[in-house]
Design a protein around this motif. Structure first.
Motif, PDB file in Angstrom:
ATOM      1  N   ARG A 166       0.822  -1.210   0.000  1.00 50.00           N
ATOM      2  CA  ARG A 166       0.000   0.000   0.000  1.00 50.00           C
ATOM      3  C   ARG A 166       0.857   1.261   0.000  1.00 50.00           C
ATOM      4  O   ARG A 166       0.573   2.204  -0.727  1.00 50.00           O
ATOM      5  N   VAL A 167       1.874   1.288   0.823  1.00 49.53           N
ATOM      6  CA  VAL A 167       2.749   2.465   0.890  1.00 49.53           C
ATOM      7  C   VAL A 167       3.436   2.682  -0.453  1.00 49.53           C
ATOM      8  O   VAL A 167       3.510   3.815  -0.949  1.00 49.53           O
ATOM      9  N   GLY A 168       3.935   1.626  -1.050  1.00 50.87           N
ATOM     10  CA  GLY A 168       4.594   1.747  -2.349  1.00 50.87           C
ATOM     11  C   GLY A 168       3.667   2.289  -3.413  1.00 50.87           C
ATOM     12  O   GLY A 168       4.014   3.195  -4.175  1.00 50.87           O
ATOM     13  N   ALA A 169       2.458   1.744  -3.462  1.00 47.66           N
ATOM     14  CA  ALA A 169       1.490   2.208  -4.453  1.00 47.66           C
ATOM     15  C   ALA A 169       1.078   3.645  -4.169  1.00 47.66           C
ATOM     16  O   ALA A 169       0.998   4.472  -5.085  1.00 47.66           O
ATOM     17  N   GLY A 170       0.841   3.973  -2.911  1.00 41.28           N
ATOM     18  CA  GLY A 170       0.388   5.315  -2.553  1.00 41.28           C
ATOM     19  C   GLY A 170       1.424   6.395  -2.818  1.00 41.28           C
ATOM     20  O   GLY A 170       1.112   7.443  -3.397  1.00 41.28           O
ATOM     21  N   LEU A 171       2.661   6.157  -2.404  1.00 40.26           N
ATOM     22  CA  LEU A 171       3.708   7.160  -2.620  1.00 40.26           C
ATOM     23  C   LEU A 171       3.995   7.380  -4.101  1.00 40.26           C
ATOM     24  O   LEU A 171       4.140   8.516  -4.561  1.00 40.26           O
ATOM     25  N   THR A 172       4.065   6.302  -4.839  1.00 39.68           N
ATOM     26  CA  THR A 172       4.323   6.429  -6.270  1.00 39.68           C
ATOM     27  C   THR A 172       3.134   7.088  -6.967  1.00 39.68           C
ATOM     28  O   THR A 172       3.317   7.941  -7.847  1.00 39.68           O
ATOM     29  N   GLY A 173       1.921   6.726  -6.578  1.00 38.34           N
ATOM     30  CA  GLY A 173       0.733   7.350  -7.141  1.00 38.34           C
ATOM     31  C   GLY A 173       0.692   8.842  -6.850  1.00 38.34           C
ATOM     32  O   GLY A 173       0.360   9.651  -7.731  1.00 38.34           O
ATOM     33  N   LEU A 174       1.048   9.227  -5.636  1.00 35.29           N
ATOM     34  CA  LEU A 174       1.094  10.645  -5.272  1.00 35.29           C
ATOM     35  C   LEU A 174       2.097  11.408  -6.122  1.00 35.29           C
ATOM     36  O   LEU A 174       1.811  12.505  -6.620  1.00 35.29           O
ATOM     37  N   LEU A 175       3.255  10.828  -6.318  1.00 31.30           N
ATOM     38  CA  LEU A 175       4.291  11.443  -7.150  1.00 31.30           C
ATOM     39  C   LEU A 175       3.801  11.641  -8.581  1.00 31.30           C
ATOM     40  O   LEU A 175       3.968  12.720  -9.165  1.00 31.30           O
ATOM     41  N   LEU A 176       3.177  10.628  -9.132  1.00 31.97           N
ATOM     42  CA  LEU A 176       2.707  10.711 -10.517  1.00 31.97           C
ATOM     43  C   LEU A 176       1.543  11.696 -10.674  1.00 31.97           C
ATOM     44  O   LEU A 176       1.488  12.446 -11.651  1.00 31.97           O
ATOM     45  N   VAL A 177       0.621  11.710  -9.729  1.00 30.88           N
ATOM     46  CA  VAL A 177      -0.499  12.645  -9.799  1.00 30.88           C
ATOM     47  C   VAL A 177       0.014  14.082  -9.679  1.00 30.88           C
ATOM     48  O   VAL A 177      -0.423  14.974 -10.421  1.00 30.88           O
ATOM     49  N   ALA A 178       0.952  14.316  -8.764  1.00 29.81           N
ATOM     50  CA  ALA A 178       1.517  15.671  -8.612  1.00 29.81           C
ATOM     51  C   ALA A 178       2.201  16.113  -9.901  1.00 29.81           C
ATOM     52  O   ALA A 178       2.006  17.250 -10.364  1.00 29.81           O
ATOM     53  N   PHE A 179       2.980  15.234 -10.499  1.00 30.94           N
ATOM     54  CA  PHE A 179       3.652  15.550 -11.760  1.00 30.94           C
ATOM     55  C   PHE A 179       2.629  15.860 -12.851  1.00 30.94           C
ATOM     56  O   PHE A 179       2.764  16.833 -13.599  1.00 30.94           O
ATOM     57  N   GLY A 180       1.586  15.055 -12.934  1.00 30.51           N
ATOM     58  CA  GLY A 180       0.564  15.254 -13.954  1.00 30.51           C
ATOM     59  C   GLY A 180      -0.202  16.555 -13.771  1.00 30.51           C
ATOM     60  O   GLY A 180      -0.441  17.298 -14.731  1.00 30.51           O
ATOM     61  N   LEU A 218      11.557  17.280 -15.455  1.00 28.85           N
ATOM     62  CA  LEU A 218      11.221  16.270 -16.458  1.00 28.85           C
ATOM     63  C   LEU A 218      10.464  16.935 -17.592  1.00 28.85           C
ATOM     64  O   LEU A 218       9.619  17.804 -17.367  1.00 28.85           O
ATOM     65  N   ASN A 219      10.738  16.523 -18.807  1.00 21.92           N
ATOM     66  CA  ASN A 219      10.028  17.025 -19.974  1.00 21.92           C
ATOM     67  C   ASN A 219       8.598  16.498 -19.935  1.00 21.92           C
ATOM     68  O   ASN A 219       8.365  15.359 -19.502  1.00 21.92           O
ATOM     69  N   THR A 220       7.650  17.289 -20.361  1.00 26.18           N
ATOM     70  CA  THR A 220       6.259  16.836 -20.330  1.00 26.18           C
ATOM     71  C   THR A 220       5.436  17.522 -21.399  1.00 26.18           C
ATOM     72  O   THR A 220       5.872  18.486 -22.019  1.00 26.18           O
ATOM     73  N   ASN A 221       4.249  16.982 -21.601  1.00 23.14           N
ATOM     74  CA  ASN A 221       3.220  17.602 -22.425  1.00 23.14           C
ATOM     75  C   ASN A 221       1.879  17.161 -21.848  1.00 23.14           C
ATOM     76  O   ASN A 221       1.822  16.437 -20.848  1.00 23.14           O
ATOM     77  N   GLY A 222       0.789  17.594 -22.476  1.00 26.86           N
ATOM     78  CA  GLY A 222      -0.532  17.265 -21.949  1.00 26.86           C
ATOM     79  C   GLY A 222      -0.809  15.778 -21.907  1.00 26.86           C
ATOM     80  O   GLY A 222      -1.403  15.270 -20.948  1.00 26.86           O
ATOM     81  N   ALA A 223      -0.386  15.059 -22.932  1.00 30.18           N
ATOM     82  CA  ALA A 223      -0.623  13.610 -22.972  1.00 30.18           C
ATOM     83  C   ALA A 223       0.100  12.891 -21.840  1.00 30.18           C
ATOM     84  O   ALA A 223      -0.483  12.034 -21.163  1.00 30.18           O
ATOM     85  N   LEU A 224       1.353  13.249 -21.610  1.00 28.19           N
ATOM     86  CA  LEU A 224       2.113  12.621 -20.526  1.00 28.19           C
ATOM     87  C   LEU A 224       1.527  12.993 -19.176  1.00 28.19           C
ATOM     88  O   LEU A 224       1.483  12.167 -18.263  1.00 28.19           O
ATOM     89  N   SER A 225       1.059  14.226 -19.034  1.00 27.84           N
ATOM     90  CA  SER A 225       0.445  14.658 -17.780  1.00 27.84           C
ATOM     91  C   SER A 225      -0.815  13.857 -17.474  1.00 27.84           C
ATOM     92  O   SER A 225      -1.004  13.377 -16.348  1.00 27.84           O
ATOM     93  N   ARG A 246      12.661  12.784 -22.812  1.00 24.45           N
ATOM     94  CA  ARG A 246      14.079  13.079 -22.937  1.00 24.45           C
ATOM     95  C   ARG A 246      14.811  12.104 -22.004  1.00 24.45           C
ATOM     96  O   ARG A 246      14.183  11.314 -21.306  1.00 24.45           O
ATOM     97  N   ILE A 247      16.101  12.151 -21.961  1.00 22.81           N
ATOM     98  CA  ILE A 247      16.881  11.215 -21.136  1.00 22.81           C
ATOM     99  C   ILE A 247      16.450  11.253 -19.661  1.00 22.81           C
ATOM    100  O   ILE A 247      16.302  10.190 -19.049  1.00 22.81           O
ATOM    101  N   PRO A 248      16.230  12.419 -19.034  1.00 23.04           N
ATOM    102  CA  PRO A 248      15.766  12.385 -17.636  1.00 23.04           C
ATOM    103  C   PRO A 248      14.443  11.632 -17.466  1.00 23.04           C
ATOM    104  O   PRO A 248      14.252  10.939 -16.467  1.00 23.04           O
ATOM    105  N   ASN A 249      13.541  11.739 -18.439  1.00 18.89           N
ATOM    106  CA  ASN A 249      12.289  10.996 -18.367  1.00 18.89           C
ATOM    107  C   ASN A 249      12.537   9.490 -18.440  1.00 18.89           C
ATOM    108  O   ASN A 249      11.879   8.713 -17.750  1.00 18.89           O
ATOM    109  N   VAL A 250      13.453   9.091 -19.305  1.00 18.66           N
ATOM    110  CA  VAL A 250      13.786   7.670 -19.432  1.00 18.66           C
ATOM    111  C   VAL A 250      14.354   7.158 -18.118  1.00 18.66           C
ATOM    112  O   VAL A 250      13.937   6.101 -17.618  1.00 18.66           O
ATOM    113  N   LEU A 251      15.275   7.897 -17.529  1.00 22.25           N
ATOM    114  CA  LEU A 251      15.858   7.480 -16.246  1.00 22.25           C
ATOM    115  C   LEU A 251      14.793   7.440 -15.155  1.00 22.25           C
ATOM    116  O   LEU A 251      14.771   6.518 -14.335  1.00 22.25           O
ATOM    117  N   PHE A 252      13.909   8.435 -15.142  1.00 27.03           N
ATOM    118  CA  PHE A 252      12.815   8.453 -14.177  1.00 27.03           C
ATOM    119  C   PHE A 252      11.937   7.219 -14.356  1.00 27.03           C
ATOM    120  O   PHE A 252      11.522   6.589 -13.377  1.00 27.03           O
TER     121      PHE A 252
END
Length: 182
Positions: A27-41, A62-69, A122-128
């Motif tokens: 649960r912690v793993g899913a929640g923390l990662t989900g929080l990170l992704l939602v914040a980024f989006g 990190l490079n982004t656009n609307g689709a990635l968000s 971009r490369i930082p996105n790939v590493l992320f």
């Protein structure tokens, strides 16, 4: 033939008791990662970047656009669902999405500097993507795979039913030096 096709007497989706301590890790793993992704989006959407824009707009380095968000928000919400459900579902979801993130890293690495790079990686996105994939897999596999799982682990018990039966018989059998009360 059955033993050849199924060498281990357990499946990846064996039942985990709802109150088992491993469920908290999933649960912690899913929640923390989900929080990170939602914040980024959400941060990506608030910058009003074009949906398939590959102009180099960045959020949190990190490079982004609307689709990635939007994709990040959807995956983050899916991870929140896994956090709420917990147990084996969260573990399996973490493993599956971890593999998907690693695969995405390789695919997007191959698509860098091509016209098919519609997620603006971009490369930082790939590493992320690689880091998040490994992190999700670690959270999902914790206590589920390994050579040194404790004998009270439900996944170890599912994979070693003969050993569990022997240990139960040994624990139930009276010791040789004990006398029965008359």
């Amino acid at each position: 033939m059955h033993r050849l096709l199924h060498p281990v007497n357990a499946k990846l989706d064996d039942h985990l008791p709802a109150d088992h301590k491993l469920s908290q890790i999933y649960r912690v793993g899913a929640g923390l990662t989900g929080l990170l992704l939602v914040a980024f989006g959400i941060l990506g959407l608030t910058h009003h970047i074009g949906f398939f824009d590959t102009g180099g707009d960045t959020v949190l380095a990190l490079n982004t656009n609307g689709a990635l968000s939007i994709l990040s928000i959807c995956i983050g919400v899916l991870l929140f669902v896994g956090m709420v459900i917990g147990g084996t579902f969260a573990s399996t979801l973490n493993i599956g999405l971890g593999l998907a993130f690693i695969a995405s890293g390789f695919v997007n690495l191959a698509l860098l500097d091509t016209g098919l790079n519609f997620l603006a990686f971009r490369i930082p996105n790939v590493l992320f993507s690689f880091v998040v994939g490994v992190m999700l897999m670690w959270f999902g596999m914790y206590g589920r795979v390994g050579s040194a799982l404790p004998h009270d682990n439900p996944y170890w018990r599912a994979r070693h039913p003969d050993q569990v039966a022997r240990e139960r018989r040994t624990a139930a059998a009276p010791l040789h030096g004990e006398r029965r009360a008359a």
